[in-house]
Every structure is written in C-alpha cells, then in structure tokens.
Design a protein around this motif. Structure first.
Motif, PDB file in Angstrom:
ATOM      1  N   GLY A  91       0.880  -1.076  -0.034  1.00  0.00           N
ATOM      2  CA  GLY A  91       0.069   0.084  -0.093  1.00  0.00           C
ATOM      3  C   GLY A  91       0.723   1.224   0.039  1.00  0.00           C
ATOM      4  O   GLY A  91       2.038   1.236   0.050  1.00  0.00           O
ATOM      5  N   ASP A  92       0.244   2.386  -0.035  1.00  0.00           N
ATOM      6  CA  ASP A  92       0.866   3.762   0.131  1.00  0.00           C
ATOM      7  C   ASP A  92       0.897   4.355   1.104  1.00  0.00           C
ATOM      8  O   ASP A  92       0.346   3.970   2.300  1.00  0.00           O
ATOM      9  CB  ASP A  92       0.013   4.843  -0.752  1.00  0.00           C
ATOM     10  CG  ASP A  92      -0.098   4.240  -2.249  1.00  0.00           C
ATOM     11  OD1 ASP A  92       0.948   3.568  -2.786  1.00  0.00           O
ATOM     12  OD2 ASP A  92      -1.185   4.429  -2.995  1.00  0.00           O
ATOM     13  N   ASN A  98     -11.621  -1.327   7.314  1.00  0.00           N
ATOM     14  CA  ASN A  98     -11.149  -2.086   6.167  1.00  0.00           C
ATOM     15  C   ASN A  98     -11.393  -1.643   4.983  1.00  0.00           C
ATOM     16  O   ASN A  98     -10.527  -1.630   3.820  1.00  0.00           O
ATOM     17  CB  ASN A  98     -11.527  -3.624   6.103  1.00  0.00           C
ATOM     18  CG  ASN A  98     -10.701  -4.403   7.462  1.00  0.00           C
ATOM     19  OD1 ASN A  98      -9.699  -3.946   7.931  1.00  0.00           O
ATOM     20  ND2 ASN A  98     -11.510  -5.390   7.911  1.00  0.00           N
ATOM     21  N   LYS A  99     -12.603  -0.971   4.725  1.00  0.00           N
ATOM     22  CA  LYS A  99     -13.229  -0.355   3.286  1.00  0.00           C
ATOM     23  C   LYS A  99     -12.191   0.883   3.296  1.00  0.00           C
ATOM     24  O   LYS A  99     -11.873   1.173   2.055  1.00  0.00           O
ATOM     25  CB  LYS A  99     -14.444   0.034   3.836  1.00  0.00           C
ATOM     26  CG  LYS A  99     -15.414   0.559   2.610  1.00  0.00           C
ATOM     27  CD  LYS A  99     -15.588  -0.121   1.371  1.00  0.00           C
ATOM     28  CE  LYS A  99     -16.748  -1.181   1.515  1.00  0.00           C
ATOM     29  NZ  LYS A  99     -17.071  -1.807   0.450  1.00  0.00           N
ATOM     30  N   VAL A 100     -12.037   1.649   4.274  1.00  0.00           N
ATOM     31  CA  VAL A 100     -11.191   2.975   3.956  1.00  0.00           C
ATOM     32  C   VAL A 100      -9.786   2.435   3.756  1.00  0.00           C
ATOM     33  O   VAL A 100      -9.389   3.151   2.772  1.00  0.00           O
ATOM     34  CB  VAL A 100     -11.307   3.798   5.196  1.00  0.00           C
ATOM     35  CG1 VAL A 100     -10.291   5.012   5.371  1.00  0.00           C
ATOM     36  CG2 VAL A 100     -12.571   4.333   5.563  1.00  0.00           C
ATOM     37  N   LYS A 101      -9.111   1.619   4.263  1.00  0.00           N
ATOM     38  CA  LYS A 101      -8.060   1.044   3.962  1.00  0.00           C
ATOM     39  C   LYS A 101      -7.913   0.570   2.712  1.00  0.00           C
ATOM     40  O   LYS A 101      -6.859   1.076   1.777  1.00  0.00           O
ATOM     41  CB  LYS A 101      -7.400  -0.064   5.113  1.00  0.00           C
ATOM     42  CG  LYS A 101      -6.059  -0.314   4.823  1.00  0.00           C
ATOM     43  CD  LYS A 101      -5.662  -1.587   5.816  1.00  0.00           C
ATOM     44  CE  LYS A 101      -4.119  -1.923   5.631  1.00  0.00           C
ATOM     45  NZ  LYS A 101      -3.929  -2.914   6.977  1.00  0.00           N
ATOM     46  N   ASN A 158      -5.833   2.543  -0.441  1.00  0.00           N
ATOM     47  CA  ASN A 158      -4.747   1.645  -0.587  1.00  0.00           C
ATOM     48  C   ASN A 158      -3.587   1.987   0.400  1.00  0.00           C
ATOM     49  O   ASN A 158      -2.498   2.047   0.174  1.00  0.00           O
ATOM     50  CB  ASN A 158      -4.160   2.026  -1.945  1.00  0.00           C
ATOM     51  CG  ASN A 158      -3.056   1.019  -2.560  1.00  0.00           C
ATOM     52  OD1 ASN A 158      -3.253  -0.225  -2.048  1.00  0.00           O
ATOM     53  ND2 ASN A 158      -1.983   1.475  -3.135  1.00  0.00           N
ATOM     54  N   ALA A 159      -4.092   2.231   1.609  1.00  0.00           N
ATOM     55  CA  ALA A 159      -3.285   2.931   2.638  1.00  0.00           C
ATOM     56  C   ALA A 159      -2.448   1.476   3.515  1.00  0.00           C
ATOM     57  O   ALA A 159      -3.033   0.344   3.424  1.00  0.00           O
ATOM     58  CB  ALA A 159      -4.001   3.472   4.008  1.00  0.00           C
ATOM     59  N   LYS A 199      -9.624   4.272  -4.696  1.00  0.00           N
ATOM     60  CA  LYS A 199      -8.500   4.261  -5.454  1.00  0.00           C
ATOM     61  C   LYS A 199      -8.119   5.782  -6.134  1.00  0.00           C
ATOM     62  O   LYS A 199      -7.340   5.891  -6.835  1.00  0.00           O
ATOM     63  CB  LYS A 199      -8.494   3.355  -6.286  1.00  0.00           C
ATOM     64  CG  LYS A 199      -8.839   1.917  -5.927  1.00  0.00           C
ATOM     65  CD  LYS A 199      -7.777   1.408  -4.918  1.00  0.00           C
ATOM     66  CE  LYS A 199      -8.082  -0.103  -4.352  1.00  0.00           C
ATOM     67  NZ  LYS A 199      -6.869  -0.582  -3.365  1.00  0.00           N
ATOM     68  N   ASP A 200      -9.039   6.720  -5.874  1.00  0.00           N
ATOM     69  CA  ASP A 200      -8.793   8.148  -6.712  1.00  0.00           C
ATOM     70  C   ASP A 200      -8.155   8.838  -5.355  1.00  0.00           C
ATOM     71  O   ASP A 200      -8.528   9.170  -4.417  1.00  0.00           O
ATOM     72  CB  ASP A 200     -10.168   8.610  -6.820  1.00  0.00           C
ATOM     73  CG  ASP A 200     -10.181   9.951  -7.746  1.00  0.00           C
ATOM     74  OD1 ASP A 200      -9.274  10.698  -7.698  1.00  0.00           O
ATOM     75  OD2 ASP A 200     -11.159  10.015  -8.473  1.00  0.00           O
TER      76      ASP A 200
END
Length: 302
Positions: A7-8, A29-32, A36-37, A224-225
């Motif tokens: 991830g980033d 988990n949805k936010v991660k 892409n954290a 992902k934006d």
C-alpha cells in the motif's frame, strides 16, 4: 532486507458517517482498501446498527488514537420503553415487558442518577473480556456469567423529545467506555418499565463532528482516486487536547531518535503531556520536564 509494506503511505484522519449494518472494523478495512493505505485503525467502536461519527486513523495518525479513544463523546439515541431485550437493543430477543409508561417528569427525574461519576455494567452482548473470552461469544453460547461494574463519567444526559408513549429521545455526553445500551437498560429498570435502545447515533467524538464526516457512498465512489485524500484531516487533529510546543530543527532530530530535547518555553507543569512541531510538522508526543520534552511517541517524517 526489511519487507516493504503493502500500500501507500497515507497519514491523517478520515472521519466517516458510519451507516447502520456494518461493523467498525469492516469500515476501517473499507477505508484502508479505498485509500490503498498501509495502516489504519479506528478510535472508538460503534455497534453494527449504530450510525454517526467514526474517526479512522491512517498511517502515523494511528499513534494518536489513544487520545481520541479517551476523549469525550456525544450520542443521541431513542429508548424503547416497556421492553427489555437480551442484547439491550432492537436486535435482541424480548425477555421482559411492562404496560407501565412513565411521565416526562418521571424520566427527567430518573436521568439525574445516571450523570456524574457512575458505575455501569456493560451489556452481556459486548466485546468485554471475561476470563480471556469476549462476553458476546459467551452470551451466544448460553453461558452463565457476570460482568463487573465499571466506572463511567457522564457529563450530561438529557431528554430531547418524547416521541410517543413508547419512545423517548435522549442525548448523552460521556467519557471513555460508555455503553449507551446499558444506560437504556438501567433507565428502564429505574423507571420500572424496562427499556432498550431502538436507534443510536454518535454526533461527535473529541474534535471530530458530523460536519467532518464523509459517507460510505462517497468513499466507494472515490475508491483508489487521489481525490479521496482531499477529505483527510491532519494527524495532529487527534492531539487537540494536548498543548502544542515548538522546537528547533536540532531538537527535532534528537526527539525523532527518542531522546529528550529542549522545546520553546511553555507554561506547562512538570510531568504534563504535550506534543511538539518543527516548522509546522509534528515531531513527537511526550512528557514535559523542566524545559525538555521526553518523547514517548515519535512521528516518522512524511
């Protein structure tokens, strides 16, 4: 060679208006995934059916989670009078009923005993650990067990409206570890009519308010934006209750290595906790001692 994290690098807070029907962990988990954290966590669980402010920390902001977990929080909730359930909320099985309905004055008078420093017994369907196991698991298995009372500070508990004979809307401001379901259950018991939570919404948590929130729909739309990062609040938002200090670049280097360093003069008392920044960048959190900050949390440079 150390394995590179997936991830980033994303640092900051994303405050979500959690919808009903999803767990707090699933929301993290949805936010991660959407950002892409590399790392994420939340500051204060909401029940799956509860809605409202869920502050999600990303990256270095996870080091400030304890300060939000310990912060004061506010809830609005509807109590269904006349029924007790085994889960103390709408999802449970009705285990007791009463035809008694208290007056508005009776309710206001009863609320007084649930303000200030009180002792509260968490619901049996909760994440409290009993001999190493979660209470909700024991309850689902039908085990007989008791949960010991725990201290809770309730700053305010007031009646907002009486929607009908069976329902009353309340607002509560409380400290860490408050179970709204327990308040509803115990209020119903005090009134002699039983009670459980019909709906629950967290309206603020420490520095985070509903106006800071982003919806699940927006998160999914911007997944992902890079534009999703525009909704991030800085990691230091989680340190709102601590005094901010500043230091020189030389001191910042010492602090980043975990060593005490001089900070700009402050009126803090010896032993107070504070955080320090250099040129606007958060460096560390620590204990103030005679002009120095002794770090216990250090932030990695962006």
């Amino acid at each position: 060679m150390a394995r590179r994290k997936k991830g980033d690098r994303v640092d900051g807070w994303l405050v979500v208006d959690k919808p009903s029907g999803i767990t707090s962990s699933a929301m993290v988990n949805k936010v991660k995934w959407a950002m892409n954290a590399q790392k994420a966590g939340h500051a204060g669980t909401l029940d799956p059916d509860a809605t409202g402010v869920l502050a999600i920390a990303l990256g270095e902001a996870t080091k400030t989670v304890p300060y939000i977990t310990d912060a004061t929080k506010a809830y609005t909730f509807i109590v269904r009078l006349g029924q007790a359930t085994n889960t103390d909320d709408e999802e449970g099985e009705v285990i007791a009923q009463s035809n008694l309905r208290p007056s508005d004055d009776d309710i206001r008078a009863a609320l007084v005993q649930f303000t200030g420093d009180i002792m509260q017994i968490p619901p049996k369907f909760s994440a409290v650990k009993i001999d190493g196991q979660r209470a909700y698991k024991l309850a689902r298995d039908g085990d007989d067990f008791e949960i010991q009372p725990r201290p809770l500070f309730v700053e305010e508990l007031r009646m907002v409206s009486r929607d009908d004979a069976d329902h009353v809307t309340l607002e509560m401001v409380c400290g860490k570890g408050g179970y709204v379901r327990s308040i509803a259950r115990d209020l119903g018991a005090a009134l002699g009519c039983y009670g459980h939570v019909k709906s629950l919404r967290r309206i603020w948590s420490g520095p985070f308010e509903l106006s800071d929130c982003i919806t699940l729909e927006t998160i999914e739309k911007l997944a992902k934006d890079p534009a999703l990062r525009d909704h991030l609040l800085p990691l230091e938002t989680g340190l709102h209750d601590l005094e901010q200090l500043s230091c020189t670049p030389e001191a910042a280097a010492k602090l980043r290595n975990g060593n005490p360093a001089l900070v700009i003069a402050s009126e803090l008392d010896y032993g107070d906790e504070a955080w320090v920044a250099c040129n606007g960048e958060p460096i560390a959190v620590g204990v103030y001692k005679a002009g120095e900050l002794h770090p216990n949390r250090v932030f990695v440079p962006a």
